[in-house]
Motif scaffolding. Structure first.
Motif, PDB file in Angstrom:
ATOM      1  N   THR A   1      48.991 -50.425 -37.439  1.00 40.70           N
ATOM      2  CA  THR A   1      48.119 -50.769 -38.556  1.00 40.70           C
ATOM      3  C   THR A   1      47.208 -51.928 -38.192  1.00 40.70           C
ATOM      4  O   THR A   1      45.998 -51.896 -38.449  1.00 40.70           O
ATOM      5  CB  THR A   1      48.976 -51.143 -39.782  1.00 40.70           C
TER       6      THR A   1
ATOM      7  N   PRO B   1      52.461 -43.440 -41.252  1.00 47.29           N
ATOM      8  CA  PRO B   1      51.611 -44.626 -41.210  1.00 47.29           C
ATOM      9  C   PRO B   1      50.514 -44.482 -42.277  1.00 47.29           C
ATOM     10  O   PRO B   1      49.731 -43.533 -42.213  1.00 47.29           O
ATOM     11  CB  PRO B   1      51.010 -44.580 -39.813  1.00 47.29           C
ATOM     12  N   THR B   2      50.501 -45.418 -43.225  1.00 43.90           N
ATOM     13  CA  THR B   2      49.578 -45.318 -44.360  1.00 43.90           C
ATOM     14  C   THR B   2      48.142 -45.057 -43.930  1.00 43.90           C
ATOM     15  O   THR B   2      47.469 -44.204 -44.499  1.00 43.90           O
ATOM     16  CB  THR B   2      49.581 -46.634 -45.141  1.00 43.90           C
ATOM     17  N   PHE B   3      47.698 -45.814 -42.922  1.00 47.18           N
ATOM     18  CA  PHE B   3      46.282 -45.722 -42.587  1.00 47.18           C
ATOM     19  C   PHE B   3      45.934 -44.353 -42.028  1.00 47.18           C
ATOM     20  O   PHE B   3      44.868 -43.808 -42.299  1.00 47.18           O
ATOM     21  CB  PHE B   3      45.906 -46.834 -41.601  1.00 47.18           C
ATOM     22  N   TRP B   4      46.882 -43.772 -41.291  1.00 50.61           N
ATOM     23  CA  TRP B   4      46.608 -42.458 -40.710  1.00 50.61           C
ATOM     24  C   TRP B   4      46.572 -41.398 -41.806  1.00 50.61           C
ATOM     25  O   TRP B   4      45.730 -40.501 -41.804  1.00 50.61           O
ATOM     26  CB  TRP B   4      47.679 -42.132 -39.666  1.00 50.61           C
TER      27      TRP B   4
ATOM     28  N   PHE C   1      49.071 -54.529 -49.026  1.00 54.14           N
ATOM     29  CA  PHE C   1      48.788 -53.322 -48.262  1.00 54.14           C
ATOM     30  C   PHE C   1      47.449 -52.710 -48.631  1.00 54.14           C
ATOM     31  O   PHE C   1      46.905 -51.900 -47.896  1.00 54.14           O
ATOM     32  CB  PHE C   1      49.908 -52.293 -48.408  1.00 54.14           C
TER      33      PHE C   1
ATOM     34  N   VAL D   1      44.679 -52.487 -46.093  1.00 48.56           N
ATOM     35  CA  VAL D   1      44.499 -51.339 -45.207  1.00 48.56           C
ATOM     36  C   VAL D   1      43.739 -50.228 -45.922  1.00 48.56           C
ATOM     37  O   VAL D   1      42.728 -49.715 -45.428  1.00 48.56           O
ATOM     38  CB  VAL D   1      45.862 -50.821 -44.725  1.00 48.56           C
ATOM     39  N   THR D   2      44.230 -49.873 -47.108  1.00 52.26           N
ATOM     40  CA  THR D   2      43.605 -48.779 -47.849  1.00 52.26           C
ATOM     41  C   THR D   2      42.146 -49.091 -48.161  1.00 52.26           C
ATOM     42  O   THR D   2      41.279 -48.226 -48.038  1.00 52.26           O
ATOM     43  CB  THR D   2      44.383 -48.522 -49.149  1.00 52.26           C
TER      44      THR D   2
ATOM     45  N   GLY E   1      47.457 -47.015 -32.345  1.00 52.40           N
ATOM     46  CA  GLY E   1      46.653 -47.468 -33.482  1.00 52.40           C
ATOM     47  C   GLY E   1      45.184 -47.573 -33.111  1.00 52.40           C
ATOM     48  O   GLY E   1      44.302 -47.183 -33.883  1.00 52.40           O
TER      49      GLY E   1
ATOM     50  N   ILE F   1      52.822 -57.593 -43.646  1.00 49.70           N
ATOM     51  CA  ILE F   1      51.475 -57.343 -43.141  1.00 49.70           C
ATOM     52  C   ILE F   1      50.561 -58.530 -43.394  1.00 49.70           C
ATOM     53  O   ILE F   1      49.707 -58.867 -42.587  1.00 49.70           O
ATOM     54  CB  ILE F   1      50.886 -56.049 -43.745  1.00 49.70           C
TER      55      ILE F   1
END
Lengths: 325, 313
Positions: free
Chosen positions: B248, A142-145, A260, A263-264, B264, B159
């Motif tokens: 997310t 998961p990118t955010f993690w 995306f 999120v970053t 999450g 997303i």
């Protein structure tokens, strides 16, 4: 080529119209802006006046027409919070997002293509298997993690890199960019790698599949038979052929990367338009949400158009097939 | 599918002392192919364990993490392995800011995350699959219209669509599922249509037509089961993606509300304390999320290889 261009351009316009309608209906028609703007104890006449002033008493298609005309003039409304034109607010933050997105795509290509080529040339070697296993991990992380863990490791524990912000910026043609100053580059590194992770796996897989497919083709055998060196066959002949699908997909993915980045940007407090979108959703700042959507839609359509044109330049068969149909 | 039937015919001369192999049904063949990859089997086992944990969470958790009477703020932010105030309970993975046992929080979080992922995947399968079948079977104008819509939708990142929908709809478990379905149905529609178009041209469908079977019967009893193999792969991969997307969105604070704490949200809570060095509040829920997604993807990845007719060994 001209027929192809005209056809693609008109398709893009139709898509833009459809999407603008959906955005308009989605964001404006659902929920009641009057509730937000009029105090709860206003009387009926007061409410009616506001509704008339906002043009909400007119039929939907007429409201949409006004919205469309205004957006053609570049007016997407004023932000409720900043009281500035929404479009301007977003355009101010766009360079930061684009810088991050391009940095991520470049990282994905620079890491992904060589690894994919190695894995495709020797698909059964242990290191190729390892590359492929890691790429599954890249899809699953998961990118955010991962972003959080990177902050923890590199910023909190080791203290090597900063955890948030954009750092010092340098003006390049009047646009502030981070990658030209050392401080900015240090700020850019973590978010860019974070955003690139998913795409690295994608590029590895595409390159590997292309390599495996192309190495079996007749032109490769022919090139070897001609006595060309291994390096020349792979880096000139095969690479040229596998680049076509990679260019297309990476081009199309650019839009995805920008999306995306939302999120970053929120994790690394990168002052781009994605962070603005999230903040505006919290603050119910509707004009900004609409403006962000319209701009991304436009950007997507442009990206698709450019990729299609590039594709038809790289591979003439596409162009011919499209005109014939 | 149909090619496997030939290998199952036991009319080859059999040497006396060799045992007669059992007839190989496509399903058996699939199972034996699947067992070939140790990694995929491991993935399946791990996924089964997470599923069991998710279902049994209320009974196997050391603590009910959302029963406020069991929480004590004095136990807040304890590191992994610490004991609580009365030394009656050990927090294996530590506690969060409210003094909540993280292990229990993760068990409950898995329950919600898996539920959202699986539910949204199956609803999108129903909607997308039906539209895809209809599109392939009706053909003509309907087909090209539906596929245009699918193309259009897939050219926008999931997303972004989910973000906007949730910004309009607000928070809630049902709303998250709606947003996930809207972003996912197109994948199913495209997959089903693709394989249905191929299958439709095959002889057994022609034979079914010759037998004058009803359209509905042909579609659901003959066409649909043969479209399943690629669909199974898409469903597995999409469940993993849906779980990740939900995490997310919840992390960004626009997915599930605080009353439905998925993985999450747990990670998001920990984010605030990360810079102060309380790493475990985000770390362990993230590991749980990662393990779940990796195990599903390992299974899906291998299934794609064995169900792909082009790679048939």
């Amino acid at each position: 080529m001209l027929v192809f261009l005209i056809r693609r351009l008109s398709q893009s316009l139709v898509v833009l119209l459809v999407m603008s309608f959906l955005v308009f209906v989605g964001v404006f028609a659902i929920g009641d802006p009057v509730e937000l703007l009029v105090s709860p104890d206003a009387d009926q006449f007061e409410r009616a006046r506001v509704i008339r002033d906002l043009g909400l008493d007119r039929p939907l298609w007429e409201q949409y027409g006004v919205f469309l005309l205004q957006s053609l003039k570049g007016d997407l409304g004023n932000s409720f919070v900043f009281n500035q034109p929404a479009l301007q607010l977003i355009l101010e933050r766009m360079p930061a997002t684009l810088e991050l997105a391009f940095a991520a795509v470049i990282i994905a290509i620079v890491i992904g293509i060589p690894l994919g080529m190695v894995a495709g040339l020797r698909p059964h070697a242990w290191y190729s298997r390892m590359i492929m296993s890691v790429s599954i991990l890249g899809f699953s992380l998961p990118t955010f993690w991962v972003g959080l863990m990177m902050i923890m490791l590199f910023a909190v524990m080791l203290g090597w890199l900063p955890a948030s912000g954009r750092g010092e910026t340098v003006d390049l043609l009047g646009v502030p960019v981070s990658f030209l100053s050392e401080d900015g580059l240090r700020h850019l590194l973590l978010p860019a790698i974070n955003l690139a992770l998913f795409k690295v796996s994608l590029v590895i897989r595409l390159t590997r599949a292309g390599m495996r497919e192309n190495m079996l083709m007749d032109y490769v055998k022919f090139a070897y038979a001609k006595g060309l060196s291994h390096g020349r066959v792979i880096f000139v002949h095969v690479l040229k052929n596998i680049l076509v699908p990679i260019v297309t997909v990476v081009g199309l993915e650019l839009g995805n990367v920008i999306a995306f980045a939302v999120v970053t940007e929120s994790i690394f407090a990168w002052p781009g338009m994605g962070k603005l979108l999230i903040d505006s959703i919290y603050r119910l700042d509707r004009p900004i949400v609409v403006a962000y959507l319209m701009i991304t839609v436009l950007m997507f359509i442009l990206i698709n158009l450019i990729v299609d044109i590039l594709y038809s330049v790289l591979d003439p068969r596409v162009r011919i097939a499209d005109v014939k149909s | 599918m149909s090619s496997t039937v030939e290998t199952a015919l036991p009319n080859a001369p059999v040497i006396a002392d060799e045992p007669i192999p059992p007839p190989q049904t496509p399903f058996r063949r699939f199972v034996s192919d699947f067992l070939e990859s140790k990694l995929a089997v491991l993935g399946l086992i791990v996924f089964a364990i997470t599923l069991v944990i998710a279902v049994l969470a209320p009974w196997i958790s050391p603590q009910n993490p959302y029963d406020l009477q069991q929480l004590d703020i004095m136990n807040g932010k304890l590191p992994p392995g610490a004991m609580d105030m009365d030394e009656t309970m050990t927090f294996l993975l530590g506690t969060d800011d409210q003094g909540r046992d993280l292990l229990s929080g993760i068990f409950y979080g898995l329950r919600i995350s898996l539920f959202v992922g699986v539910a949204s995947a199956f609803i999108s399968l129903l909607i997308g699959g039906a539209l895809g079948l209809f599109s392939a079977y009706a053909g003509g104008r309907w087909d090209s219209f539906l596929m245009r819509v699918v193309d259009l939708q897939l050219s926008f990142p999931a997303i972004l669509i989910a973000l906007i929908l949730l910004a309009v709809l607000g928070q809630g478990i049902d709303k998250v599922i709606v947003a996930l379905v809207v972003t996912q149905w197109a994948y199913y529609a495209r997959t089903v249509r693709g394989s249905a178009l191929v299958e439709r041209g095959k002889e057994y469908i022609e034979a079914a037509h010759c037998l004058a079977l009803g359209t509905r019967r042909i579609i659901f009893r003959h066409l649909f089961p043969n479209c399943l193999p690629p669909l199974i792969v898409v469903v597995t991969m999409r469940i993993a993606y849906a779980i990740m997307l939900e995490a997310t969105l919840s992390f960004l604070g626009i997915g599930l509300p605080i009353t439905e704490p998925s993985l999450g949200l747990l990670i998001a809570t920990g984010f605030e304390y990360m810079l102060s060095g309380y790493y475990w509040i985000s770390f362990f829920p993230g590991v749980a999320l990662l393990v779940t997604i990796v195990s599903i993807n390992l299974v899906g990845d291998h299934m794609r290889d064995i169900l792909n007719p082009r790679l048939q060994r």
